[in-house]
Design an enzyme around this catalytic site. Structure first.
Site, PDB file in Angstrom:
ATOM      1  CG  ASP A  23      -5.064   2.148   1.138  1.00 20.81           C
ATOM      2  OD1 ASP A  23      -6.010   1.357   1.032  1.00 20.81           O
ATOM      3  OD2 ASP A  23      -3.954   1.821   1.591  1.00 20.81           O
ATOM      4  CG  MET A  35     -11.599   3.097   1.920  1.00 24.83           C
ATOM      5  SD  MET A  35     -10.132   3.018   2.980  1.00 24.83           S
ATOM      6  CE  MET A  35      -8.822   3.110   1.738  1.00 24.83           C
ATOM      7  CG  ASP A  65      -5.832  -3.055   3.305  1.00 20.49           C
ATOM      8  OD1 ASP A  65      -4.868  -2.883   4.071  1.00 20.49           O
ATOM      9  OD2 ASP A  65      -6.282  -2.150   2.574  1.00 20.49           O
ATOM     10  CG  MET A  81     -11.465  -3.133   4.765  1.00 23.10           C
ATOM     11  SD  MET A  81      -9.880  -2.664   4.037  1.00 23.10           S
ATOM     12  CE  MET A  81      -9.192  -1.635   5.338  1.00 23.10           C
ATOM     13  CG  HIS A  93      -3.764  -1.723  -1.828  1.00 27.42           C
ATOM     14  ND1 HIS A  93      -4.822  -2.496  -2.263  1.00 27.42           N
ATOM     15  CD2 HIS A  93      -4.235  -0.986  -0.799  1.00 27.42           C
ATOM     16  CE1 HIS A  93      -5.889  -2.235  -1.518  1.00 27.42           C
ATOM     17  NE2 HIS A  93      -5.561  -1.314  -0.626  1.00 27.42           N
ATOM     18  CG  MET A 147      -8.593   6.812   2.593  1.00 27.65           C
ATOM     19  SD  MET A 147      -7.832   6.727   4.238  1.00 27.65           S
ATOM     20  CE  MET A 147      -6.852   5.234   4.067  1.00 27.65           C
ATOM     21  CG  HIS A 166      -9.508  -0.021  -0.665  1.00 25.55           C
ATOM     22  ND1 HIS A 166      -8.969  -0.172   0.602  1.00 25.55           N
ATOM     23  CD2 HIS A 166     -10.856   0.045  -0.477  1.00 25.55           C
ATOM     24  CE1 HIS A 166      -9.934  -0.182   1.492  1.00 25.55           C
ATOM     25  NE2 HIS A 166     -11.091  -0.057   0.859  1.00 25.55           N
ATOM     26  CB  SER A 203      -0.905   0.017   1.238  1.00 22.14           C
ATOM     27  OG  SER A 203      -1.514   1.284   1.369  1.00 22.14           O
TER      28      SER A 203
END
Length: 230
Positions: free
Chosen positions: A38, A72, A179, A141, A36, A40, A70, A11
């Protein structure tokens, strides 16, 4: 059916963003295979990170490995085409963040990407009941989303086993990703419970300098060695 091959997915949230291209190059050279992302939005989760421009920058830098985005974020549909255009391979999202899960999954595939659903520790797997054929990856998660460096939630092991059975029974080629809190000392147990794709942020990028030209050789090598034991 045979399980998919194991893959380490660092990540980049925990990487040094001042030299991100170099960080990604080095960690991939160490044996990791998936980058990866992330993403957000400070809305669905209490943090604000990166968007499609960073994904596009890595592709322009020369990164050819799979990029696993991913999301979020809420809502999800507006940003899916942007990440697809930026070079995402997988785009995964949380069922709670979409008004129409089936539509969002179809949108991801229509944009030429592989689709996936992400399950928080308390989110039931029943969201998969009618869309399993539209999913290329399931991400569980093992921490609550929002911040790196958290400890693995033990109850995730039972959920992993249940999800592994669901995938095996379906006969579909679906990656099962984990993750949160993945380290050298628990990655073999996590694989044994059913995972085949392992996200690690601080567990890789937080590894201390040890004098090697590429300090990630050591930590990624240890993870791969642990996976080979199972």
């Amino acid at each position: 059916m045979a399980r998919l091959s194991d893959k380490i997915a660092p990540s980049i949230l925990s990487a040094d963003f001042a030299k991100l291209g170099e960080e990604v190059d080095n960690v991939l050279a160490s044996g990791a295979e998936i980058v990866h992302f992330d993403v957000m939005d400070n809305h669905y989760v209490p943090n604000l990170t990166i968007g499609p421009l960073v994904c596009d920058a890595l592709r322009k830098h020369g990164v050819t490995a799979e990029i696993d985005v991913h999301m979020m974020v809420k809502p999800v549909d507006r940003i899916i085409p942007d990440f697809a255009k930026a070079g995402a391979t997988y785009i995964t999202f949380h069922p709670e963040a979409s008004e129409h899960i089936d539509r969002s999954l179809q949108l991801i595939r229509s944009e030429g990407c592989k689709s996936g659903l992400v399950f928080n520790p308390a989110t039931p797997l029943s969201h998969l009941d009618y869309v399993l054929d539209k999913v290329d990856m399931i991400l569980l998660m093992s921490v609550n989303p929002g911040f790196g460096g958290q400890s693995f939630i033990p109850a995730t092991m039972d959920k992993l086993r249940a999800c592994r059975k669901l995938i095996d029974d379906s006969g579909l080629d679906i990656r099962l990703e984990i993750d949160g809190g993945v380290k050298v000392d628990n990655i073999a147990e996590i694989k044994a419970a059913g995972a085949d794709t392992f996200v690690a942020g601080s567990g890789i990028f937080g590894f201390p300098e040890d004098g090697d030209a590429n300090r990630y050789d050591t930590i990624v090598g240890k993870m791969l060695a642990e996976l080979a034991k199972v």
